[in-house]
Design a protein around this motif. Structure first.
Motif, mmCIF file in Angstrom:
data_model
loop_
_atom_site.group_PDB
_atom_site.id
_atom_site.type_symbol
_atom_site.label_atom_id
_atom_site.label_comp_id
_atom_site.label_asym_id
_atom_site.label_seq_id
_atom_site.Cartn_x
_atom_site.Cartn_y
_atom_site.Cartn_z
ATOM 1 N N TRP A 38 0.837 -1.205 0.000
ATOM 2 C CA TRP A 38 0.000 0.000 0.000
ATOM 3 C C TRP A 38 0.865 1.245 0.000
ATOM 4 O O TRP A 38 1.853 1.333 0.728
ATOM 5 C CB TRP A 38 -0.917 0.005 1.227
ATOM 6 N N GLY A 39 0.486 2.205 -0.839
ATOM 7 C CA GLY A 39 1.121 3.508 -0.869
ATOM 8 C C GLY A 39 0.051 4.578 -0.755
ATOM 9 O O GLY A 39 -1.139 4.268 -0.669
ATOM 10 N N LEU A 40 0.480 5.821 -0.739
ATOM 11 C CA LEU A 40 -0.453 6.946 -0.716
ATOM 12 C C LEU A 40 -0.341 7.692 -2.036
ATOM 13 O O LEU A 40 0.759 7.958 -2.514
ATOM 14 C CB LEU A 40 -0.130 7.909 0.430
ATOM 15 N N GLY A 45 0.055 12.229 -8.041
ATOM 16 C CA GLY A 45 0.760 10.950 -8.107
ATOM 17 C C GLY A 45 1.057 10.417 -6.716
ATOM 18 O O GLY A 45 0.417 10.804 -5.730
ATOM 19 N N TRP A 46 2.034 9.538 -6.641
ATOM 20 C CA TRP A 46 2.420 8.909 -5.376
ATOM 21 C C TRP A 46 3.175 9.909 -4.511
ATOM 22 O O TRP A 46 3.943 10.725 -5.023
ATOM 23 C CB TRP A 46 3.299 7.680 -5.644
ATOM 24 N N VAL A 47 3.002 9.827 -3.195
ATOM 25 C CA VAL A 47 3.710 10.722 -2.282
ATOM 26 C C VAL A 47 5.119 10.190 -2.011
ATOM 27 O O VAL A 47 5.389 9.004 -2.194
ATOM 28 C CB VAL A 47 2.950 10.910 -0.944
ATOM 29 N N PRO A 59 7.159 5.812 0.433
ATOM 30 C CA PRO A 59 6.607 5.157 1.619
ATOM 31 C C PRO A 59 5.639 4.025 1.255
ATOM 32 O O PRO A 59 4.815 4.173 0.346
ATOM 33 C CB PRO A 59 5.886 6.281 2.356
ATOM 34 N N VAL A 60 5.763 2.912 1.966
ATOM 35 C CA VAL A 60 4.907 1.745 1.743
ATOM 36 C C VAL A 60 4.443 1.187 3.086
ATOM 37 O O VAL A 60 5.139 1.282 4.088
ATOM 38 C CB VAL A 60 5.637 0.640 0.937
ATOM 39 N N ASP A 77 -4.325 15.240 1.196
ATOM 40 C CA ASP A 77 -5.171 14.987 0.023
ATOM 41 C C ASP A 77 -4.906 13.626 -0.606
ATOM 42 O O ASP A 77 -5.455 13.302 -1.651
ATOM 43 C CB ASP A 77 -4.981 16.089 -1.024
ATOM 44 N N ALA A 78 -4.071 12.810 0.036
ATOM 45 C CA ALA A 78 -3.718 11.495 -0.510
ATOM 46 C C ALA A 78 -4.588 10.411 0.116
ATOM 47 O O ALA A 78 -5.079 10.547 1.232
ATOM 48 C CB ALA A 78 -2.246 11.192 -0.253
#
Length: 133
Positions: A38-40, A45-47, A59-60, A77-78
């Motif tokens: 899982w990511g944010l 896009g990805w943080v 980060p995962v 906002d993620a």
């Protein structure tokens, strides 16, 4: 949201309170169990996360609730998004290794995670998944 294991408030609290290296071990085991990382992600896009030594990392987390707990401040906002573990291992990690991108494994809302290289995380996941074959 993709299917994942049920996470009780007690488990959330106790796992979140573990030392970073213990959270890393928990991350590897849970990702191997459920085959999801899982990511944010937000509209851009990805943080990315940073550490005290100015290293940037992706980060995962092993569960969307841990990721969602970190969706504050600049990440407000993620929202959690899953990545299939095989895709993560076969495509994402080799690309991150080529680009020298570190991974921030299982940060807490305080942003304390374990910064590891993509080859290091790949090796840990391969070793754990070998136990399932």
């Amino acid at each position: 949201m993709t299917n994942t294991y049920a996470l009780s408030p007690k488990e959330f609290q106790s796992v979140s309170a573990l030392e970073a290296k213990e959270r890393f071990t928990h991350f590897v085991k849970r990702v191997a169990d459920w085959e999801l990382v899982w990511g944010l992600r937000n509209e851009s896009g990805w943080v990315a996360a940073g550490d005290n030594e100015n290293n940037s990392g992706f980060p995962v987390w092993p569960h969307p609730e841990y990721a969602a707990a970190c969706a504050t401040n600049e990440w407000a906002d993620a929202s959690p998004q899953s990545i299939d573990v095989r895709t993560f291992m076969e495509s994402w990690l080799p690309n991150m290794a080529a680009d020298c991108i570190l991974l921030a494994v299982f940060p807490t809302p305080n942003l304390h995670g374990v910064m590891v290289s993509a080859p290091e995380l790949l090796a840990a996941l391969e070793q754990e998944l070998a136990n399932y074959e």
